[in-house]
Design an enzyme around this catalytic site. Structure first.
Site, PDB file in Angstrom:
ATOM      1  N   ARG A  58       0.827  -1.223   0.000  1.00 33.59           N
ATOM      2  CA  ARG A  58       0.000   0.000   0.000  1.00 33.59           C
ATOM      3  C   ARG A  58       0.854   1.263   0.000  1.00 33.59           C
ATOM      4  NH1 ARG A  58      -1.645   2.009   4.550  1.00 33.59           N
ATOM      5  NH2 ARG A  58      -2.254   0.080   5.551  1.00 33.59           N
ATOM      6  N   TYR A 113     -14.367  15.681 -16.278  1.00 39.20           N
ATOM      7  CA  TYR A 113     -15.060  14.394 -16.140  1.00 39.20           C
ATOM      8  C   TYR A 113     -16.036  14.479 -14.955  1.00 39.20           C
ATOM      9  CZ  TYR A 113     -15.829   9.639 -14.600  1.00 39.20           C
ATOM     10  OH  TYR A 113     -16.427   8.481 -14.160  1.00 39.20           O
ATOM     11  N   ASP A 185      -4.811  17.297 -16.148  1.00 43.85           N
ATOM     12  CA  ASP A 185      -5.299  15.953 -16.444  1.00 43.85           C
ATOM     13  C   ASP A 185      -5.024  15.710 -17.929  1.00 43.85           C
ATOM     14  OD1 ASP A 185      -6.797  13.704 -17.141  1.00 43.85           O
ATOM     15  OD2 ASP A 185      -8.301  14.079 -15.598  1.00 43.85           O
ATOM     16  N   LYS A 210      -7.671   4.492 -19.419  1.00 42.73           N
ATOM     17  CA  LYS A 210      -7.952   4.919 -20.785  1.00 42.73           C
ATOM     18  C   LYS A 210      -6.792   4.554 -21.719  1.00 42.73           C
ATOM     19  CE  LYS A 210     -11.639   6.222 -18.789  1.00 42.73           C
ATOM     20  NZ  LYS A 210     -11.412   6.790 -17.537  1.00 42.73           N
TER      21      LYS A 210
HETATM   22  N1  LCS Z   1      -9.965  12.091 -15.857  1.00 43.40           N
HETATM   23  C1  LCS Z   1     -10.612  11.994 -17.033  1.00 43.40           C
HETATM   24  C2  LCS Z   1     -10.337  13.007 -18.100  1.00 43.40           C
HETATM   25  C3  LCS Z   1     -11.527  10.980 -17.231  1.00 43.40           C
HETATM   26  O1  LCS Z   1     -12.151  10.909 -18.414  1.00 43.40           O
HETATM   27  C4  LCS Z   1     -11.777  10.047 -16.196  1.00 43.40           C
HETATM   28  C5  LCS Z   1     -12.765   8.949 -16.342  1.00 43.40           C
HETATM   29  C6  LCS Z   1     -11.085  10.193 -14.986  1.00 43.40           C
HETATM   30  C7  LCS Z   1     -10.178  11.212 -14.857  1.00 43.40           C
HETATM   31  C8  LCS Z   1     -11.292   9.232 -13.846  1.00 43.40           C
HETATM   32  O2  LCS Z   1     -10.613   8.039 -14.125  1.00 43.40           O
HETATM   33  P1  LCS Z   1     -11.044   6.608 -13.547  1.00 43.40           P
HETATM   34  O3  LCS Z   1     -11.199   6.786 -12.074  1.00 43.40           O
HETATM   35  O4  LCS Z   1     -12.313   6.197 -14.205  1.00 43.40           O
HETATM   36  O5  LCS Z   1      -9.874   5.740 -13.885  1.00 43.40           O
HETATM   37  N2  LCS Z   1     -13.610   9.063 -17.470  1.00 43.40           N
HETATM   38  C9  LCS Z   1     -14.562   8.233 -17.789  1.00 43.40           C
HETATM   39  C10 LCS Z   1     -15.430   8.435 -18.888  1.00 43.40           C
HETATM   40  O6  LCS Z   1     -15.439   9.403 -19.634  1.00 43.40           O
HETATM   41  N3  LCS Z   1     -16.237   7.393 -18.995  1.00 43.40           N
HETATM   42  O7  LCS Z   1     -16.076   6.501 -17.957  1.00 43.40           O
HETATM   43  C11 LCS Z   1     -14.976   6.982 -17.119  1.00 43.40           C
END
Ligand code: LCS
Length: 394
Positions: A58, A113, A185, A210
């Site tokens: 962790r 997001y 981001d 992603k």
């Molecule tokens: N930042 C961006 C630009 C994102 O599109 C997402 C998730 C996150 C952070 C968060 O990441 P995660 O915790 O899901 O790994 N975007 C999503 C979307 O557009 N569709 O499902 C998740």
């Protein structure tokens, strides 16, 4: 002489070394929760920071698999080091909790997001952190909305889902004039097409779920920055436990080895799909940073070297027509998430951004007719044929 390696070579090689125990060519998955100390003194030295090394999965640097992934992504982003997380949201949470305290102000891009919007608007504010969502596509707006307690500027560019672009270099100058931490981001562009640290940002965050993983088979997040910044996150990292699993770290390493190849194809397919959509009579509008019709086309050209596979567009009529098209697709999957090898399509107002209040969505361009497509690396003719047949059902 140490040669400076190009991006694709770094994708393949950065952070890679044969395993010292058995010489394994690829890094093993260190599927362990804890590490055995040679003696009690060594355990104490690792805990008090006198000796570097692994302790417990962790706490940073987690395991050798995580460390190898961090080395690779830090090399690609041009940062000193990083910290992995169980998701992009865990990564963003750790950055803001590490840097902000009660009474501080966070200035964020107004289109982010939905999960990020929820964290900033509903959770941070519960703990006395002031938050404002600003249209950062005009950097003069950032200047106007700076407060004397602004400690962190958070940019999502291109923004999910409107694809609006913010000027990283200009905004970081504004932020640094007042001593604010500038965080970008970089999930949509990836270091293949945009390198925020070179443009002046202090910290980069990613949803590894992603393009970094690239195959829609993992959840992960990562933060890249200076050694000092990553060290400043230690207590939040250790005490909140949003830890990436070893298998996910390994999958991220494997994903990054082909990032340059995948992104090239995502980008060329993205451009062709964007052009197809823009020319289609049933489509009202298209937002893709690579199209001259994008409101920040020149800025996108200046700070990005490619435009990935993310496109948003409006189908004439509105949501009902959009749903009909999404329901008629055969090859493209109707699913949230993005950045996978296969094409995914979704409706932000009712899915990824459903938690954003309707008036905020309308004001910021997350309109009900907006459909978002994450163009994959299939043969583009097949993606276009699928869209064509689905639009033909209207
Ligand atoms: N930042 C961006 C630009 C994102 O599109 C997402 C998730 C996150 C952070 C968060 O990441 P995660 O915790 O899901 O790994 N975007 C999503 C979307 O557009 N569709 O499902 C998740």
């Amino acid at each position: 002489m140490k040669l400076e390696k190009k991006f694709g070579t770094q994708c393949v090689h950065a952070g890679e070394a044969p395993d010292p125990t058995y010489g394994a060519h690829t890094i093993p998955i260190f599927q362990t929760s804890t590490f055995v100390f040679d003696n009690a003194q060594q355990g104490a030295a690792r805990f008090n920071g006198e000796e570097e090394g692994y302790i417990y999965a962790r706490v940073g640097p987690n395991t050798p698999t995580h460390a190898a992934f961090v080395k690779k992504i830090a090399a690609l982003e041009g940062g000193e080091t990083g910290q992995t997380f169980s998701s992009g949201m865990a990564a963003i949470t750790a950055v803001v909790l590490s840097h902000l305290e009660q009474g501080d102000h966070l200035l964020s891009t107004n289109v982010v997001y939905g999960g990020t919007y929820g964290l900033f608007s509903s959770i941070l504010t519960k703990f006395g952190i002031e938050v404002s969502f600003v249209d950062t596509s005009d950097h003069e707006n950032v200047k106007k909305n700076i407060r004397n307690n602004t400690k962190l500027i958070f940019l999502e560019t291109p923004a999910n889902p409107t694809m609006i672009v913010s000027d990283i270099e200009e905004i970081c100058k504004i932020g640094h004039d007042i001593g604010a931490l500038c965080v970008v981001d970089n999930t949509f562009a990836t270091p293949c097409f945009q390198r925020p640290l070179q443009l002046g940002a202090d910290v980069v965050v990613h949803s590894c779920t992603k393009y970094i993983g690239g195959h829609a088979d993992l959840l992960g997040g990562v933060v890249v920055g200076t050694k000092d910044f990553i060290k400043s996150m230690t207590s939040v990292v250790n005490s909140t436990g949003g830890t990436m699993g070893p298998l996910e770290a390994w999958l991220c390493i494997r994903g990054l080895k082909t990032l340059h190849l995948r992104m090239e194809r995502h980008a060329s397919n993205g451009m062709k799909v964007a052009e197809f959509l823009e020319a289609h009579p049933k489509i009202g509008w298209v937002r893709y940073p690579g199209l001259p019709s994008h409101p920040q086309y020149d800025l996108a050209k200046k700070q990005m070297s490619g435009y990935s596979g993310m496109i948003s567009f409006g189908i004439k009529g509105g949501i009902e027509e959009g749903q009909k098209v999404m329901n008629s697709l055969e090859l493209c999957s109707l699913a949230v998430s993005l950045g996978s090898v296969d094409t995914l399509i979704q409706h932000p107002a009712s899915m990824t951004h459903a938690n954003v209040p309707a008036d905020v969505r309308t004001e910021t361009g997350i309109t009900d007719d907006l459909v978002r497509i994450s163009v994959g690396v299939e043969d583009v003719e097949d993606i276009i044929a699928d869209l064509e047949q689905a639009l033909g059902q209207l």
